[in-house]
Design an enzyme around this catalytic site. Structure first.
Site, PDB file in Angstrom:
ATOM      1  N   GLY A   9     -21.516 -79.579  13.993  1.00 10.58           N
ATOM      2  CA  GLY A   9     -22.106 -79.918  12.695  1.00 10.58           C
ATOM      3  C   GLY A   9     -23.551 -80.343  12.824  1.00 10.58           C
ATOM      4  O   GLY A   9     -23.988 -81.323  12.215  1.00 10.58           O
ATOM      5  N   TYR A 153      -8.857 -87.719   2.414  1.00 14.52           N
ATOM      6  CA  TYR A 153     -10.010 -87.939   3.280  1.00 14.52           C
ATOM      7  C   TYR A 153      -9.759 -89.137   4.191  1.00 14.52           C
ATOM      8  O   TYR A 153      -9.992 -89.063   5.409  1.00 14.52           O
ATOM      9  CB  TYR A 153     -11.289 -88.150   2.458  1.00 14.52           C
ATOM     10  CG  TYR A 153     -12.479 -88.469   3.327  1.00 14.52           C
ATOM     11  CD1 TYR A 153     -12.980 -87.518   4.216  1.00 14.52           C
ATOM     12  CD2 TYR A 153     -13.092 -89.724   3.296  1.00 14.52           C
ATOM     13  CE1 TYR A 153     -14.061 -87.808   5.054  1.00 14.52           C
ATOM     14  CE2 TYR A 153     -14.166 -90.018   4.119  1.00 14.52           C
ATOM     15  CZ  TYR A 153     -14.651 -89.060   4.997  1.00 14.52           C
ATOM     16  OH  TYR A 153     -15.712 -89.349   5.824  1.00 14.52           O
TER      17      TYR A 153
END
Length: 252
Positions: A9, A153
């Site tokens: 990322g 999440y």
């Protein structure tokens, strides 16, 4: 050869900040991400500025076969990874569980949990062969406290916390360090991604207080990575001064 850090990322936010900081410290870089143009631009910039070598892995960590194929295709010299920063992660939506979007759930679990595992499986075996290494996982305050509408999440980040502990035990005989960094509110593309491009809603997340920025977390990661061989920072929670818990933020 200089030490090598692999950052997932790396195209924005904390991942990009880590790339800048580790390059400054003389590390060669393996940068992975979904956006090839950003990876190439960052690689060229860091090579020119710091004279470090940069390899690129253009893949989505959710794609198991691509992760394995691309990483294993790297030349042998690049498999001497000293530090793995499992940074790739995201949140999608902010709904109560009964209204949750199944595709959002899949994307969070596949990225935050399974993607982290796919990369770790490959790189940890390199580290075992090399006889050393350090894995640093990006958790969250959401992996310590559950907040309203955070359900899946939060669950994915609780999983990262558990995996970090499990990895630390499993890799102990091989002398491999495992650390976890758990930030509170950090102003990056995170909220824009969560709210699917709604910049106004994302901006409101950080109104009325000074959040952390990507470099704050990168510097924390560098501190962890730069400790002596006999020192491991197991877990560190980093919050803005204005934030006391996942839901407690003092806004002016």
């Amino acid at each position: 050869m200089a030490k090598i850090v692999l950052i997932t990322g790396a195209t924005a936010g904390i991942g990009e900040a880590c790339a800048q900081l580790f390059a400054r410290e003389g590390y060669n870089l393996i940068l992975t991400g979904r956006r090839l143009d950003r990876l190439e631009k960052l690689a060229a910039k860091l090579h020119k500025k710091h004279n470090v070598e940069v390899a690129i892995g253009n893949f989505d960590v959710r794609d198991r076969e691509q992760v394995i194929t691309d990483l294993e295709a790297l030349p042998a010299k690049w498999k001497k990874v000293s530090v793995l920063i499992n940074n790739a992660g995201l949140s999608q939506g902010l709904d109560p569980v009964q209204n949750g979007d199944l595709d959002d759930w899949d994307r969070m679990i596949d990225t935050n949990v399974k993607g982290l595992l796919y990369v770790t499986k490959v790189v940890s075996n390199w580290m075992i062969k090399n006889g050393s290494g350090h894995i640093i996982n990006l958790g969250s305050i959401a992996g310590k406290e559950v907040y309203p509408n955070g359900n899946v999440y939060c669950a994915s980040k609780f999983a990262v916390d558990a995996l970090s502990r499990g990895m630390r035990i499993d890799l102990l005989p091989h002398g491999i360090k495992v650390s976890s960094v758990d930030p509170g509110a950090v102003e990056t593309e995170f909220s824009e991604v969560r709210f699917k491009g709604d910049k106004e809603r994302a901006k409101k997340t950080y109104e009325g207080f000074e959040p952390l920025n990507a470099m704050d977390i990168a510097e924390t990661i560098w501190f962890i990575a730069s400790r002596p061989k006999n020192v491991n920072i197991n877990d560190i929670v980093v919050m803005p001064t204005a934030q006391a818990s996942a839901t407690n933020i003092f806004r002016h």
